[in-house]
Design an enzyme around this catalytic site. Sequence first.
Site, PDB file in Angstrom:
ATOM      1  N   GLN A 103       0.852  -1.316  -0.024  1.00 37.22           N
ATOM      2  CA  GLN A 103      -0.068  -0.006   0.148  1.00 37.22           C
ATOM      3  C   GLN A 103       0.999   1.326  -0.024  1.00 37.22           C
ATOM      4  OE1 GLN A 103      -3.636  -0.391   2.884  1.00 37.22           O
ATOM      5  NE2 GLN A 103      -2.024  -1.883   3.463  1.00 37.22           N
ATOM      6  N   HIS A 121      -1.642   1.247  -4.217  1.00 36.82           N
ATOM      7  CA  HIS A 121      -1.961   2.719  -4.250  1.00 36.82           C
ATOM      8  C   HIS A 121      -1.043   3.766  -4.825  1.00 36.82           C
ATOM      9  CE1 HIS A 121      -3.857   1.677  -0.054  1.00 36.82           C
ATOM     10  NE2 HIS A 121      -4.677   1.503  -0.959  1.00 36.82           N
ATOM     11  N   THR A 194       0.476  -2.724   8.592  1.00 36.93           N
ATOM     12  CA  THR A 194      -0.699  -2.357   8.093  1.00 36.93           C
ATOM     13  C   THR A 194      -1.884  -2.361   9.015  1.00 36.93           C
ATOM     14  OG1 THR A 194      -2.281  -2.155   6.335  1.00 36.93           O
ATOM     15  CG2 THR A 194      -1.622  -4.305   6.849  1.00 36.93           C
ATOM     16  N   SER A 195      -2.756  -1.261   9.183  1.00 40.04           N
ATOM     17  CA  SER A 195      -3.877  -1.179   9.962  1.00 40.04           C
ATOM     18  C   SER A 195      -4.949  -1.871   9.638  1.00 40.04           C
ATOM     19  CB  SER A 195      -4.268   0.258  10.407  1.00 40.04           C
ATOM     20  OG  SER A 195      -4.515   1.024   9.231  1.00 40.04           O
ATOM     21  N   ASN A 219       3.215  -6.660  13.502  1.00 37.93           N
ATOM     22  CA  ASN A 219       2.688  -5.494  13.750  1.00 37.93           C
ATOM     23  C   ASN A 219       2.972  -5.201  15.163  1.00 37.93           C
ATOM     24  OD1 ASN A 219       0.961  -3.153  14.316  1.00 37.93           O
ATOM     25  ND2 ASN A 219      -0.187  -3.351  12.255  1.00 37.93           N
TER      26      ASN A 219
HETATM   27  N1  APR Z   1       6.638  -2.686  12.056  1.00 41.22           N
HETATM   28  C1  APR Z   1       5.599  -3.167  11.746  1.00 41.22           C
HETATM   29  N2  APR Z   1       4.435  -2.454  11.963  1.00 41.22           N
HETATM   30  C2  APR Z   1       4.646  -1.118  12.138  1.00 41.22           C
HETATM   31  C3  APR Z   1       5.782  -0.622  12.768  1.00 41.22           C
HETATM   32  C4  APR Z   1       6.875  -1.367  12.585  1.00 41.22           C
HETATM   33  N3  APR Z   1       7.860  -0.838  13.000  1.00 41.22           N
HETATM   34  N4  APR Z   1       5.437   0.597  13.210  1.00 41.22           N
HETATM   35  C5  APR Z   1       4.190   0.753  12.922  1.00 41.22           C
HETATM   36  N5  APR Z   1       3.576  -0.244  12.652  1.00 41.22           N
HETATM   37  C6  APR Z   1       2.033  -0.397  12.407  1.00 41.22           C
HETATM   38  C7  APR Z   1       1.239   0.254  13.180  1.00 41.22           C
HETATM   39  O1  APR Z   1       0.735  -0.639  14.407  1.00 41.22           O
HETATM   40  C8  APR Z   1      -0.003   0.314  12.211  1.00 41.22           C
HETATM   41  O2  APR Z   1      -0.771  -0.931  12.017  1.00 41.22           O
HETATM   42  O3  APR Z   1       1.929   0.113  10.963  1.00 41.22           O
HETATM   43  C9  APR Z   1       0.541   0.149  10.803  1.00 41.22           C
HETATM   44  C10 APR Z   1       0.339   1.605  10.091  1.00 41.22           C
HETATM   45  O4  APR Z   1      -0.850   1.633   9.702  1.00 41.22           O
HETATM   46  P1  APR Z   1      -1.437   2.940   8.819  1.00 41.22           P
HETATM   47  O5  APR Z   1      -0.669   4.241   9.388  1.00 41.22           O
HETATM   48  O6  APR Z   1      -2.835   2.841   8.924  1.00 41.22           O
HETATM   49  O7  APR Z   1      -1.018   2.775   7.338  1.00 41.22           O
HETATM   50  P2  APR Z   1      -1.475   1.710   6.305  1.00 41.22           P
HETATM   51  O8  APR Z   1      -2.037   0.573   6.876  1.00 41.22           O
HETATM   52  O9  APR Z   1      -0.493   1.390   5.518  1.00 41.22           O
HETATM   53  O10 APR Z   1      -2.695   2.824   5.706  1.00 41.22           O
HETATM   54  C11 APR Z   1      -3.405   2.233   4.515  1.00 41.22           C
HETATM   55  O11 APR Z   1      -4.443   4.312   4.151  1.00 41.22           O
HETATM   56  O12 APR Z   1      -4.188   6.319   4.350  1.00 41.22           O
HETATM   57  C12 APR Z   1      -4.009   5.295   3.535  1.00 41.22           C
HETATM   58  O13 APR Z   1      -3.098   5.368   1.334  1.00 41.22           O
HETATM   59  C13 APR Z   1      -2.811   5.408   2.744  1.00 41.22           C
HETATM   60  O14 APR Z   1      -1.724   3.395   2.097  1.00 41.22           O
HETATM   61  C14 APR Z   1      -2.333   4.043   2.918  1.00 41.22           C
HETATM   62  C15 APR Z   1      -3.658   3.295   3.535  1.00 41.22           C
END
Ligand code: APR
Length: 245
Positions: A103, A121, A194-195, A219
């Site tokens: 993503q 994305h 990823t969340s 995560n």
């Molecule tokens: N290792 C693994 N996971 C981690 C780490 C790490 N060091 N640090 C943070 N995280 C986790 C967090 O706990 C969270 O669950 O990474 C995740 C990031 O989540 P988001 O910020 O929501 O990012 P993402 O899941 O990629 O969002 C998806 O949403 O905003 C849109 O287009 C954007 O691509 C993005 C999409």
Amino acid sequence: MNDQDSVAWVRARLKQARKVFVLTGAGISAESGIPTFRGPEGYWKNYSPQQLASPEGFARDPKLVWEWYNHRRRVIAGCEPNAAHRAVAEIERRAGQFLLCTQNVDGLHQRAGSRCVVEIHGSIWRTRPAAGGGAPFEDRTIYDEDQLPVRAPDGALLRPDVVWFGEALPADAYARVDAFLTSGPVDVAFVIGTSAVFPYIVRWAAIPRHQGALVVEINPAPSLPENIAAVRFAAKAGDILPQLL
Ligand code: APR
């Protein structure tokens, strides 16, 4: 099972795996210094997503949106792939069949050596005409403020080639992930950083599970339901992934 037992189990299953699928989000780039979106330091905290990453936000203020993407380009350009990105590239080298769906738009997976990559994305390093459906082109420029918003020589407004809220996913990218997952069972699937806010991300993790794959989430704040992730490492990707090789 404690993390060490889980590491041993996943290593053993990965060694025998022929077909491996990896799904990543912003968390895999966190240890490279790139803020995630919904974390405490997240990009979103100063702006609403609709202001920055939506067609409406861009139509309302293309300069503001370009300032944000240009800022992200500058941040990303100063970052290096981390051990987690490199471990994913090594898993690809060892697997028979492999696909990485990310993503992230930062391009760090490719810089770490990943080859079979779907950027669901889009990419911050591609730009395209804002109207008229013109083709995207590679654009690694970090612009000066007075060059924003970015325009073509004929003055036409350009935009980042990324997926904004409310926009459809790139059909070819979506089809490539679906084709990989449905053309024979996956043996091991990783969901990393990823969340999992989007249903298609959960679906792409559920399909391997229903095929009998070992689904592994990495995560610090695991987000997948337990009926999908058989193993959940509540840890940083950079700490766990290298142990699995
Ligand atoms: N290792 C693994 N996971 C981690 C780490 C790490 N060091 N640090 C943070 N995280 C986790 C967090 O706990 C969270 O669950 O990474 C995740 C990031 O989540 P988001 O910020 O929501 O990012 P993402 O899941 O990629 O969002 C998806 O949403 O905003 C849109 O287009 C954007 O691509 C993005 C999409």
